[in-house]
Design an enzyme around this catalytic site. Structure first.
Site, short mmCIF file in Angstrom:
data_model
loop_
_atom_site.label_atom_id
_atom_site.label_comp_id
_atom_site.label_asym_id
_atom_site.label_seq_id
_atom_site.Cartn_x
_atom_site.Cartn_y
_atom_site.Cartn_z
N THR A 61 -6.36 2.57 -4.66
CA THR A 61 -5.94 3.44 -5.75
C THR A 61 -5.19 2.65 -6.82
OG1 THR A 61 -5.77 5.22 -4.13
CG2 THR A 61 -4.63 5.55 -6.22
N GLU A 120 -3.08 8.70 8.60
CA GLU A 120 -1.62 8.63 8.67
C GLU A 120 -1.08 9.44 9.86
OE1 GLU A 120 0.86 6.96 6.85
OE2 GLU A 120 -0.68 5.85 5.75
N CYS A 176 -10.96 2.62 0.00
CA CYS A 176 -9.54 2.90 0.27
C CYS A 176 -9.22 2.13 1.55
CB CYS A 176 -9.36 4.40 0.47
SG CYS A 176 -7.77 4.84 1.22
N THR A 177 -8.09 1.44 1.54
CA THR A 177 -7.78 0.55 2.66
C THR A 177 -7.44 1.31 3.95
OG1 THR A 177 -5.54 0.39 1.78
CG2 THR A 177 -7.09 -1.41 1.27
N HIS A 178 -7.25 2.63 3.85
CA HIS A 178 -7.05 3.40 5.08
C HIS A 178 -8.36 3.57 5.86
CE1 HIS A 178 -3.15 4.62 3.45
NE2 HIS A 178 -2.89 5.26 4.58
N TYR A 184 -0.95 8.34 -2.71
CA TYR A 184 -1.01 7.97 -4.13
C TYR A 184 -2.30 8.54 -4.76
CZ TYR A 184 2.59 4.20 -3.89
OH TYR A 184 3.75 3.46 -3.78
N GLY A 185 -3.33 8.62 -3.93
CA GLY A 185 -4.67 8.87 -4.44
C GLY A 185 -4.92 10.23 -5.05
N ASP A 224 0.88 -1.18 0.00
CA ASP A 224 0.00 0.00 0.00
C ASP A 224 0.91 1.22 0.00
OD1 ASP A 224 -2.37 1.59 0.30
OD2 ASP A 224 -1.97 1.77 2.43
N SER A 225 0.30 2.40 -0.12
CA SER A 225 1.09 3.62 -0.04
C SER A 225 1.51 3.94 1.40
CB SER A 225 0.27 4.79 -0.59
OG SER A 225 -0.96 4.85 0.11
N CYS A 240 -4.28 -1.59 -1.80
CA CYS A 240 -4.40 -0.16 -2.04
C CYS A 240 -5.50 0.00 -3.09
CB CYS A 240 -3.07 0.39 -2.56
SG CYS A 240 -3.17 2.11 -3.08
N1 DGL Z 1 -4.67 3.14 0.96
C1 DGL Z 1 -4.72 3.69 -0.37
C2 DGL Z 1 -5.97 3.25 -1.08
O1 DGL Z 1 -6.51 2.22 -0.70
C3 DGL Z 1 -4.63 5.13 -0.60
C4 DGL Z 1 -3.98 6.13 0.14
C5 DGL Z 1 -3.30 7.12 -0.76
O2 DGL Z 1 -3.93 8.07 -1.26
O3 DGL Z 1 -2.11 6.91 -0.94
O4 DGL Z 1 -6.42 3.86 -1.99
#
Ligand code: DGL
Length: 272
Positions: free
Chosen positions: A75, A154, A188-190, A42-43, A10-11, A73
């Site tokens: 994204t 984060e 999004c996994t966050h 990343y998103g 993931d990011s 991730c």
């Molecule tokens: N955890 C990432 C996802 O599932 C994204 C976080 C990011 O923007 O880097 O999309």
């Protein structure tokens, strides 16, 4: 049987929601995790940039004797539906979060109104909607980008009583309430790290689908199907790599992971 590790990336710390579920479902598997914390988010980046980051993440995991790569991730999982991020990889077993989460949401909805929240890149790609409509063409899909959620997670602002997090969650989820979705994909996994708050706003009747957890369930099925589960009888190892400060990453891991596991945490640099 295959005793090589499961690679997950993931990011940042979002993919730990997948690792937590993997530890519950497949405790004897070795896991190697990469969080590209130096380049998160990343998103908000272009498809081309996300694509090149993803290829480097995959190349890194391939150096660690992995039998499978999980793209934890949303994204990257969305971008890889139209861009071949695995083109230079020899890994056969691989999956992103979109398809498993879309299946889980279709199985859960009763009123055929599914919400999807994710990063800007994910929502712009329409990835979840495309897969949902292949499974159930008559479902209404409501998408909403929630760009403030990743920085909140984060930086550790995940408590359901955090006023800042609640302000943004109310803004983002208003459309989901108005559209009366009964199932909400945390695309999004966050976002599962904010599920207490999200559930508080949406109400108990709305089913939350964690894309990371669904990916872990999918991994279990895939490894069983391919007879590639580990033969190990003791608990597997967990190696976590980050690309920026190890201390910050460790703090987040300790705060966010369900399981109190003995993880080895190291900083690495990716080949650019
Ligand atoms: N955890 C990432 C996802 O599932 C994204 C976080 C990011 O923007 O880097 O999309």
């Amino acid at each position: 049987m295959n005793d090589s590790a499961i690679g997950v990336f993931d990011s940042g710390v979002g993919g730990l929601t997948c690792v937590d579920e993997l530890k519950k479902l497949l405790p004897n598997e070795n896991i190697v995790y990469l969080g590209d914390t130096a380049r998160i988010p990343y998103g908000t980046k272009s498809r081309e940039t996300i694509y090149s980051y993803a290829k480097q993440d995959i190349a890194f995991l391939e150096q660690h004797d992995v039998k499978m790569i999980l793209v934890a991730c949303g994204t990257v999982s969305s971008v890889m539906m139209s861009m071949p991020v695995f083109e230079d990889s020899a890994i056969e077993l691989k999956s992103g979060v979109v398809v498993p989460a879309a299946h889980a949401a279709c199985a859960a909805t009763r009123n055929k109104r599914i919400g999807v929240i994710g990063t800007s890149a994910t929502i712009k790609s329409g990835s979840y909607g495309k897969v949902i409509h292949e499974i159930m063409p008559d479902v209404k899909v409501v998408g909403m980008a929630c760009p403030m959620f990743v920085p909140l997670v984060e930086n550790g602002y995940t408590d359901k009583d955090c006023a800042g997090a609640r302000f943004f969650a109310q803004e983002y989820l208003e459309v989901m309430k108005r559209e009366q979705v009964d199932t909400l994909i945390l695309g999004c996994t966050h976002y599962p790290h904010l599920s207490g708050l999200i559930s508080d706003i949406m109400g108990d009747d709305v089913k939350l689908v964690s894309s990371g957890a669904e990916l872990a369930k999918h991994a279990l099925n895939t490894l069983s199907y391919h007879d590639a589960l580990s033969s190990r009888t003791q608990e597997g190892s967990l190696e976590l790599y980050c690309t920026d400060s190890e201390e910050l990453f460790r703090e987040n891991v300790e705060k966010l992971m369900d399981t109190n596991i003995n993880a080895k945490i190291s900083r690495c640099s990716l080949k650019l």
